[in-house]
Design a protein around this motif. Structure first.
Motif, PDB file in Angstrom:
ATOM      1  N   MET A 148      39.175  31.588  41.655  1.00 30.69           N
ATOM      2  CA  MET A 148      39.360  32.895  41.025  1.00 30.69           C
ATOM      3  C   MET A 148      39.382  33.950  42.119  1.00 30.69           C
ATOM      4  SD  MET A 148      35.615  33.641  39.463  1.00 30.69           S
ATOM      5  CE  MET A 148      34.781  32.079  39.419  1.00 30.69           C
TER       6      MET A 148
ATOM      7  N   GLN B  21      32.185  42.297  35.515  1.00 28.42           N
ATOM      8  CA  GLN B  21      32.450  42.647  36.917  1.00 28.42           C
ATOM      9  C   GLN B  21      33.135  44.010  37.054  1.00 28.42           C
ATOM     10  OE1 GLN B  21      31.576  39.624  37.958  1.00 28.42           O
ATOM     11  NE2 GLN B  21      32.441  38.191  36.501  1.00 28.42           N
TER      12      GLN B  21
ATOM     13  N   CYS C 109      36.299  44.633  36.729  1.00 30.74           N
ATOM     14  CA  CYS C 109      37.538  44.522  37.522  1.00 30.74           C
ATOM     15  C   CYS C 109      38.459  43.500  36.858  1.00 30.74           C
ATOM     16  CB  CYS C 109      37.224  44.106  38.959  1.00 30.74           C
ATOM     17  SG  CYS C 109      36.600  42.438  39.138  1.00 30.74           S
ATOM     18  N   TYR C 110      39.713  43.496  37.303  1.00 34.32           N
ATOM     19  CA  TYR C 110      40.631  42.453  36.869  1.00 34.32           C
ATOM     20  C   TYR C 110      40.408  41.213  37.730  1.00 34.32           C
ATOM     21  CZ  TYR C 110      43.342  45.804  34.110  1.00 34.32           C
ATOM     22  OH  TYR C 110      43.735  46.715  33.176  1.00 34.32           O
ATOM     23  N   VAL C 111      40.623  40.045  37.120  1.00 34.24           N
ATOM     24  CA  VAL C 111      40.513  38.797  37.883  1.00 34.24           C
ATOM     25  C   VAL C 111      41.740  37.938  37.640  1.00 34.24           C
ATOM     26  CG1 VAL C 111      37.978  38.659  37.911  1.00 34.24           C
ATOM     27  CG2 VAL C 111      39.242  37.671  35.996  1.00 34.24           C
TER      28      VAL C 111
ATOM     29  N   GLU D  62      37.592  41.854  33.311  1.00 35.64           N
ATOM     30  CA  GLU D  62      36.234  41.328  33.209  1.00 35.64           C
ATOM     31  C   GLU D  62      35.243  42.459  33.052  1.00 35.64           C
ATOM     32  OE1 GLU D  62      34.620  38.246  33.039  1.00 35.64           O
ATOM     33  OE2 GLU D  62      36.680  37.892  32.398  1.00 35.64           O
TER      34      GLU D  62
ATOM     35  N   LEU E 215      29.141  32.986  38.302  1.00 34.46           N
ATOM     36  CA  LEU E 215      30.584  32.983  38.004  1.00 34.46           C
ATOM     37  C   LEU E 215      31.079  31.598  37.575  1.00 34.46           C
ATOM     38  CD1 LEU E 215      31.866  35.143  41.006  1.00 34.46           C
ATOM     39  CD2 LEU E 215      31.510  35.859  38.632  1.00 34.46           C
TER      40      LEU E 215
ATOM     41  N   LEU F 248      42.580  33.934  37.442  1.00 32.22           N
ATOM     42  CA  LEU F 248      41.889  32.653  37.305  1.00 32.22           C
ATOM     43  C   LEU F 248      42.906  31.532  37.422  1.00 32.22           C
ATOM     44  CD1 LEU F 248      39.857  33.773  34.194  1.00 32.22           C
ATOM     45  CD2 LEU F 248      38.904  33.334  36.456  1.00 32.22           C
TER      46      LEU F 248
ATOM     47  N   LYS G  53      38.846  38.184  42.506  1.00 32.17           N
ATOM     48  CA  LYS G  53      38.580  39.496  41.926  1.00 32.17           C
ATOM     49  C   LYS G  53      39.561  40.467  42.565  1.00 32.17           C
ATOM     50  CE  LYS G  53      33.573  38.947  41.536  1.00 32.17           C
ATOM     51  NZ  LYS G  53      32.273  39.579  41.802  1.00 32.17           N
TER      52      LYS G  53
END
Lengths: 94, 395
Positions: A36, A25, A27-29, A22, B19, A31, A38
């Protein structure tokens, strides 16, 4: 019912989960339906390598090579995968 | 951090991100559920829905701001014929997208296109194990259809997310509902106890179960959860009225959640338009970034500068942010007072009275006001005082 993560295990992300970087953000998320997560830098690097082909031992080796300055990361990686398994983010493939 | 001035208007930008984006693409609906949270005057928004292009622009703008989870809801979103286009765009932008549907209008052809377009999951509403209650509470004959749609969703490899709104008429069937969900192969089940906004507030006395019924339902849910483990995740959403502290509504006003409504209004929560004196931004006039960061409406209740006592000096104020602004207004007439759900609120007796009223057979026996265009048109035109009950305890 909780099983422990072993070096020979192979995991993939659970069905219907998506992992992506992402930009907003930084960072990896992960989903999934109705939620979700982070992932912090270390957790993101671990989950990135969970692909349904590599064993846990492969992932440890790869991360040790990628981050040679980090000492004793094996325990952290196993703890991270254990947590991910308990949260049902992962599915065992072997 | 946000700093807000005395008038509640932001003096500097927020660095929160929306979000979650909920696209309420239409208020038209083939069902007429008594517990619908949609605005009772929704009829005035059915003639000026956003176009496909306007929706796509909204998706792009929100994604740039960090939006990740997309809910496509309504009304019944499948009444629009461009959901396929919206889904495709959402996938290309990197959203995790969810179609929230009654199932009416879902065909093999459409689900195939959703799959190809990259829709991630479908949340289907179910109402009961009995045809009688399903058809009564939705005021439609949809029972058999929902079962067929559930099988279709599963057949296309989608995770099966069932949402069951719980109220007096089905709370006695929790075990059977969970067994049905398991038999249908559900991956997630949300047992969403009715919250009282919109149509469900009008029908509160008829819908509200007793405390004993809620406790029993929760116990049965916990037992079932033990039995099925991770195979089927079950969420039991405890209703506000039966908690002693309020929820942190929407996880904070303008913190993580943004709604764009059928007519383009941008809201921090589903029912915010009930609040008096608020001018919500609209995507026809403003970009989403301005709406989220700069608009007076989104900054009005951000943070805690707006709080009065007893919230202001409460040690738990960061935990719940004083609860829900809409609920505070709907019940007490003052949007800046503590959510009456809180036992520390001077208006908590209103909640206790509502719980008492729900046991009153005379109030229970009043006819239910179903969510339909005719009722909504009359409410919007101010022609139906008998349908709009006054809940405010104004001095």
């Amino acid at each position: 019912m909780t099983t422990s993560v072993n070096p020979a295990d192979i995991y993939s992300l659970a069905r219907h989960y998506r992992f992506q970087w992402e930009e907003a953000q930084q960072c990896y998320v992960l989903l999934f339906p109705e939620g979700m997560i982070k992932l912090n830098g270390g957790a993101g690097e671990v989950i990135k390598r969970v692909d349904g082909n590599k064993t846990v031992a492969d992932i440890v080796t790869e991360l040790q090579q990628a981050f040679p300055d980090a000492t004793d990361i094996e325990a952290d990686i196993l703890a991270m995968l254990q947590l991910a398994l308990e949260k049902a983010w992962l599915e065992k493939r072997n | 951090m946000t700093t807000t001035g005395n008038n509640g208007v932001a003096a500097s930008k927020t660095n929160t991100q929306p979000l979650w984006l909920l696209a309420e693409v239409t208020y038209r609906c083939p069902l007429h559920c008594a517990f619908c949270y949609n605005p009772t005057d929704y009829d005035k928004h059915t003639q000026n829905e956003l176009t496909t292009e306007q929706w796509i622009q909204a998706l792009r703008d929100a994604r740039k701001m960090g939006a990740l989870q997309l809910g496509i809801s309504g009304g019944e979103p499948l009444l629009r014929d461009d959901i396929e286009d919206i889904v495709r765009e959402a996938r290309q932008l990197g959203y995790y997208s969810n179609l929230i549907t009654s199932g009416v209008g879902l065909t093999e052809k459409r689900i195939q296109e959703f799959k190809e377009g990259g829709l991630d999951h479908i949340q289907l509403s179910m109402h009961d194990i009995t045809e009688e209650i399903n058809n009564f509470i939705t005021n439609t004959k949809t029972f058999e259809l929902k079962k067929k749609v559930a099988a279709m969703i599963k057949g296309h490899g989608y995770p099966m997310v069932l949402n069951v709104v719980i109220h007096r008429y089905n709370i006695g069937h929790i075990k059977e509902i969970l067994e049905m969900a398991e038999a249908l192969g559900a991956d997630y089940v949300e047992l969403a106890n009715t919250q009282y906004y919109g149509w469900s507030l009008i029908n509160r006395s008829q819908l509200m179960p007793t405390k004993e019924q809620i406790d029993h339902a929760e116990m049965i849910t916990n037992e079932f959860r033990q039995k099925v483990g991770n195979k089927m995740k079950i969420f039991f959403v405890v209703p506000d009225y039966f908690s002693d502290r309020p929820k942190k509504c929407m996880n904070g006003w303008g913190e993580v959640f943004m709604i764009v409504t059928a007519n383009g209004d941008v809201l921090p929560c589903h029912s915010a338009r009930v609040l008096p004196g608020m001018a919500f931004p609209n995507v026809r006039e403003h970009g989403l970034e301005w709406a989220w960061k700069e608009s007076p409406a989104f900054n009005k209740y951000r943070g805690d500068d707006w709080m009065k006592e007893p919230c202001r000096s409460c040690p738990e104020k960061e935990k719940d942010l004083g609860g829900c602004r809409c609920q505070a207004f709907l019940l007490s007439g003052d949007a800046e007072s503590a959510d009456p759900v809180c036992t520390l609120s001077p208006n908590h007796h209103l909640i206790e009275k509502a719980i008492e009223d729900a046991k009153n057979p005379q109030l229970q026996a009043q006819p239910i006001v179903f969510r339909n265009d005719k009722n909504s048109r009359r409410i919007a035109a101010g022609e139906a005082p008998e349908l709009v009950k006054e809940f405010h305890a104004l001095p």
